[in-house]
Design a protein around this motif. Structure first.
Motif, PDB file in Angstrom:
ATOM      1  N   MET A 186       0.948  -1.264   0.033  1.00  0.00           N
ATOM      2  CA  MET A 186      -0.023  -0.011   0.090  1.00  0.00           C
ATOM      3  C   MET A 186       1.115   1.420  -0.013  1.00  0.00           C
ATOM      4  N   ASP A 187       0.633   2.122  -0.978  1.00  0.00           N
ATOM      5  CA  ASP A 187       1.336   3.440  -0.848  1.00  0.00           C
ATOM      6  C   ASP A 187       1.171   4.476   0.232  1.00  0.00           C
ATOM      7  N   LYS A 188       2.067   5.049   0.852  1.00  0.00           N
ATOM      8  CA  LYS A 188       1.995   5.948   1.855  1.00  0.00           C
ATOM      9  C   LYS A 188       1.250   7.122   1.300  1.00  0.00           C
ATOM     10  N   PRO A 189       0.362   7.744   2.169  1.00  0.00           N
ATOM     11  CA  PRO A 189      -0.130   9.034   1.776  1.00  0.00           C
ATOM     12  C   PRO A 189       0.786  10.032   1.681  1.00  0.00           C
ATOM     13  N   ARG A 190       0.717  10.991   0.824  1.00  0.00           N
ATOM     14  CA  ARG A 190       1.599  12.012   0.566  1.00  0.00           C
ATOM     15  C   ARG A 190       1.053  13.265   0.834  1.00  0.00           C
ATOM     16  N   LEU A 191       2.184  13.985   1.606  1.00  0.00           N
ATOM     17  CA  LEU A 191       1.792  15.453   2.219  1.00  0.00           C
ATOM     18  C   LEU A 191       2.850  16.206   1.701  1.00  0.00           C
ATOM     19  N   ILE A 220       7.026  15.468  11.434  1.00  0.00           N
ATOM     20  CA  ILE A 220       5.949  14.820  12.041  1.00  0.00           C
ATOM     21  C   ILE A 220       5.143  14.048  11.149  1.00  0.00           C
ATOM     22  N   ALA A 221       4.965  14.566   9.888  1.00  0.00           N
ATOM     23  CA  ALA A 221       3.887  13.665   8.928  1.00  0.00           C
ATOM     24  C   ALA A 221       4.911  12.335   8.669  1.00  0.00           C
ATOM     25  N   GLU A 237       4.541  10.021   3.408  1.00  0.00           N
ATOM     26  CA  GLU A 237       5.688  10.593   2.559  1.00  0.00           C
ATOM     27  C   GLU A 237       5.651  12.029   2.253  1.00  0.00           C
ATOM     28  N   SER A 238       6.580  12.709   2.664  1.00  0.00           N
ATOM     29  CA  SER A 238       6.117  14.397   2.826  1.00  0.00           C
ATOM     30  C   SER A 238       7.505  15.056   2.167  1.00  0.00           C
TER      31      SER A 238
END
Length: 125
Positions: free
Chosen positions: A1-6, A22-23, A29-30
């Motif tokens: 599963m892909d990490k959410p991107r910020l 923190i993210a 993934e930030s």
């Protein structure tokens, strides 16, 4: 599963970097940007699940960014940050929601790390 991107957009790069760190600890993934204009020019908002926006930046303020994101039909979750008073954040939040943006919450600088973590948890739930 892909990490959410910020992406954290703040003219104070240290602030954006702290939010990004923190993210990452919360599983994102930030990346950071000190320019709202660069974010829009690159159409980078389309690649992110969460956008953290400082309302006051020298090149394009958060209100202009909110309007631009709404005009583009942005589906990212939005978190707004400001060192100004909470009334301003509430007003900006109302504008964002009225324009169809998915506003998750607001943070007043200086904010607590726990508050950032709580919003990010809500973003991925």
């Amino acid at each position: 599963m892909d990490k959410p991107r910020l992406i954290a957009v703040d003219d104070e790069l240290e602030m954006a970097a702290m939010i990004a760190e923190i993210a990452e600890m919360a599983g994102f993934e930030s990346e950071v940007s000190s320019s709202a204009k660069a974010l829009l020019d690159a159409e980078a908002e389309c690649r992110h699940d969460v956008i953290v926006i400082d309302l006051f930046m020298p090149d394009t303020d958060g209100f202009e960014l909110i309007n631009a994101l709404a005009n583009r039909g942005c589906t990212a979750t939005i978190i707004m940050v400001s060192g100004y008073d909470k009334t301003l954040l509430r007003g900006a939040g109302k504008i964002a929601k009225a324009n169809g943006l998915n506003l998750l919450g607001t943070l007043t600088k200086p904010f607590r790390l726990d508050d950032v973590e709580a919003l990010l948890r809500k973003a991925i739930d």
